[in-house]
Design a protein around this motif. Sequence first.
Motif, PDB file in Angstrom:
ATOM      1  N   LEU A  47       8.212  -5.357   0.257  1.00 45.63           N
ATOM      2  CA  LEU A  47       8.182  -4.790   1.601  1.00 45.63           C
ATOM      3  C   LEU A  47       7.251  -3.583   1.694  1.00 45.63           C
ATOM      4  N   VAL A  48       7.186  -2.797   0.627  1.00 45.92           N
ATOM      5  CA  VAL A  48       6.507  -1.501   0.672  1.00 45.92           C
ATOM      6  C   VAL A  48       5.029  -1.565   0.281  1.00 45.92           C
ATOM      7  N   LEU A  49       4.682  -2.320  -0.737  1.00 47.54           N
ATOM      8  CA  LEU A  49       3.345  -2.228  -1.327  1.00 47.54           C
ATOM      9  C   LEU A  49       2.204  -2.893  -0.550  1.00 47.54           C
ATOM     10  N   PRO A  50       2.413  -3.998   0.181  1.00 48.73           N
ATOM     11  CA  PRO A  50       1.265  -4.688   0.781  1.00 48.73           C
ATOM     12  C   PRO A  50       0.399  -3.815   1.688  1.00 48.73           C
ATOM     13  N   PHE A  51       1.001  -2.952   2.511  1.00 54.91           N
ATOM     14  CA  PHE A  51       0.201  -2.141   3.441  1.00 54.91           C
ATOM     15  C   PHE A  51      -0.734  -1.182   2.698  1.00 54.91           C
ATOM     16  N   PRO A  52      -0.242  -0.333   1.777  1.00 55.04           N
ATOM     17  CA  PRO A  52      -1.194   0.553   1.077  1.00 55.04           C
ATOM     18  C   PRO A  52      -2.183  -0.220   0.207  1.00 55.04           C
ATOM     19  N   LEU A  53      -1.762  -1.354  -0.382  1.00 52.41           N
ATOM     20  CA  LEU A  53      -2.701  -2.147  -1.178  1.00 52.41           C
ATOM     21  C   LEU A  53      -3.842  -2.684  -0.325  1.00 52.41           C
ATOM     22  N   ALA A  54      -3.517  -3.126   0.892  1.00 53.39           N
ATOM     23  CA  ALA A  54      -4.552  -3.640   1.793  1.00 53.39           C
ATOM     24  C   ALA A  54      -5.523  -2.539   2.196  1.00 53.39           C
ATOM     25  N   GLU A  55      -5.008  -1.337   2.440  1.00 60.22           N
ATOM     26  CA  GLU A  55      -5.866  -0.233   2.878  1.00 60.22           C
ATOM     27  C   GLU A  55      -6.727   0.301   1.731  1.00 60.22           C
ATOM     28  N   LEU A  56      -6.108   0.465   0.557  1.00 65.88           N
ATOM     29  CA  LEU A  56      -6.825   1.072  -0.568  1.00 65.88           C
ATOM     30  C   LEU A  56      -7.675   0.070  -1.342  1.00 65.88           C
ATOM     31  N   GLY A  57      -7.333  -1.229  -1.233  1.00 63.08           N
ATOM     32  CA  GLY A  57      -8.061  -2.236  -1.994  1.00 63.08           C
ATOM     33  C   GLY A  57      -9.057  -3.027  -1.187  1.00 63.08           C
ATOM     34  N   GLU A  58      -9.382  -2.551   0.022  1.00 61.05           N
ATOM     35  CA  GLU A  58     -10.256  -3.307   0.918  1.00 61.05           C
ATOM     36  C   GLU A  58     -11.614  -3.590   0.287  1.00 61.05           C
ATOM     37  N   ASP A  59     -12.156  -2.632  -0.462  1.00 63.51           N
ATOM     38  CA  ASP A  59     -13.486  -2.795  -1.056  1.00 63.51           C
ATOM     39  C   ASP A  59     -13.441  -3.291  -2.497  1.00 63.51           C
ATOM     40  N   ILE A  60     -12.247  -3.543  -3.010  1.00 60.86           N
ATOM     41  CA  ILE A  60     -12.110  -3.930  -4.415  1.00 60.86           C
ATOM     42  C   ILE A  60     -11.603  -5.366  -4.552  1.00 60.86           C
ATOM     43  N   LEU A  61     -10.587  -5.709  -3.770  1.00 60.81           N
ATOM     44  CA  LEU A  61      -9.937  -7.010  -3.891  1.00 60.81           C
ATOM     45  C   LEU A  61     -10.750  -8.104  -3.199  1.00 60.81           C
ATOM     46  N   PRO A  62     -10.546  -9.373  -3.566  1.00 60.41           N
ATOM     47  CA  PRO A  62     -11.208 -10.488  -2.876  1.00 60.41           C
ATOM     48  C   PRO A  62     -10.829 -10.528  -1.394  1.00 60.41           C
ATOM     49  N   ASP A  63     -11.736 -11.033  -0.551  1.00 54.42           N
ATOM     50  CA  ASP A  63     -11.520 -11.042   0.895  1.00 54.42           C
ATOM     51  C   ASP A  63     -10.237 -11.771   1.275  1.00 54.42           C
ATOM     52  N   ARG A  64      -9.971 -12.917   0.622  1.00 60.07           N
ATOM     53  CA  ARG A  64      -8.766 -13.673   0.966  1.00 60.07           C
ATOM     54  C   ARG A  64      -7.507 -12.870   0.647  1.00 60.07           C
ATOM     55  N   ALA A  65      -7.522 -12.171  -0.488  1.00 56.97           N
ATOM     56  CA  ALA A  65      -6.355 -11.354  -0.848  1.00 56.97           C
ATOM     57  C   ALA A  65      -6.159 -10.223   0.153  1.00 56.97           C
ATOM     58  N   VAL A  66      -7.258  -9.575   0.551  1.00 53.45           N
ATOM     59  CA  VAL A  66      -7.160  -8.495   1.533  1.00 53.45           C
ATOM     60  C   VAL A  66      -6.629  -9.018   2.857  1.00 53.45           C
ATOM     61  N   SER A  67      -7.088 -10.224   3.257  1.00 52.80           N
ATOM     62  CA  SER A  67      -6.641 -10.799   4.523  1.00 52.80           C
ATOM     63  C   SER A  67      -5.129 -11.028   4.519  1.00 52.80           C
TER      64      SER A  67
END
Length: 381
Positions: A47-67
Amino acid sequence: MWGLMMTILLTLYGWMCLYIGRKGWKLFGKPASRFGRSLFVSAFILLVLPFPLAELGEDILPDRAVSWLTIWGGHSMIMLLYLCLLLLLIDVIGWIDRRLRFIPSAVSKHPLMPFLLAVAVILLTMGTVAYGSWNAQHPVTQKYEIAIDKNSDLEQLRIAMVSDIHYGPIVNAARLEQLRKMIDQIRPDLVLVAGDLTDSSLPPHEAEKLASLLGKIQAPYGTFAVPGNHDHDLRRPDSRLMQALEKENIHVLKDTHILIKNRFYLIGRDDPNRRREPARKDLNDLMKGIDRSKPLILLDHQPIELDKAKSCGIDLQLSGHTHNGQIFPANLITRQVYEMDWGLLKKEAYHLIVSCGFGTWGPPLRIGNHPEVVQIDMTFQ
């Protein structure tokens, strides 16, 4: 500035997570078995981690994962917000009850009451977010009738206006086809896009797909758009999106005006990006050479400088940007920021219509308002 805002947002988010986590652990984790505690911790992390991971990993993670993280993170963030608000409300009511004793002790002291309240809060939160997800994908047609006190050889002008489409990973081609069908049902004389056509810069193939989809929308007087604060590709005349839109006869008006069939003026303003030099033109300068005896329609992404538009003789201003808050209780904020954050405002001969938009920004949810396409029937006296 954006870094400061993100720091504040993540700090508040962390406080919410800590508050909810402590409440949940006390009720569900601490008294449970080892397996139950592990289950609680796992669910809380999801519940907690997806939002900060999406914001902080936008330039690091694969596009599909960020989406996927963005979609799930948007839902989970709003769930945490509503959980926090409901738990705070319960705490406030409990604090008042300890002083006034207005809740019967048979209720407040019942051993099952904390568990039942927790289940009710969880179900209410999940139901609200599920509704918000469904609601965001089911737009409505919002209709207005405007009488303009000017002579014209037109008896009526029907406008289809849409704002804040935010085309991108969430509002995709299927949603654009839904938009096209809604506009076709309106049978407009003129189609206007009041900014934030895109969510951010688009890859070349997506820019061409977007332009092709919009090109299927037909209206006798054409389709026109103005840039919004998210429309990075509309700031450059040589961008692939600008070229693709022109190829489809969709005209982007940036601080310019056009006389349509010698019947009415359409004035399109650039978005007031304060970091850009030079700034957008003053409306008085923009209207030089305009015959103000004809109907004047202003397309401006943000509903600002209303008094200036009124003093310049604008008959109808069409705007978006506010999303009407998009998710309650943010509408309480937009209501204070803007003189009109949604709906129709009339000041003498001046009319303003603000749309809450078709798409979503951030969490793909709408709670407290409906996504919309606006139909305006203008008559002339």
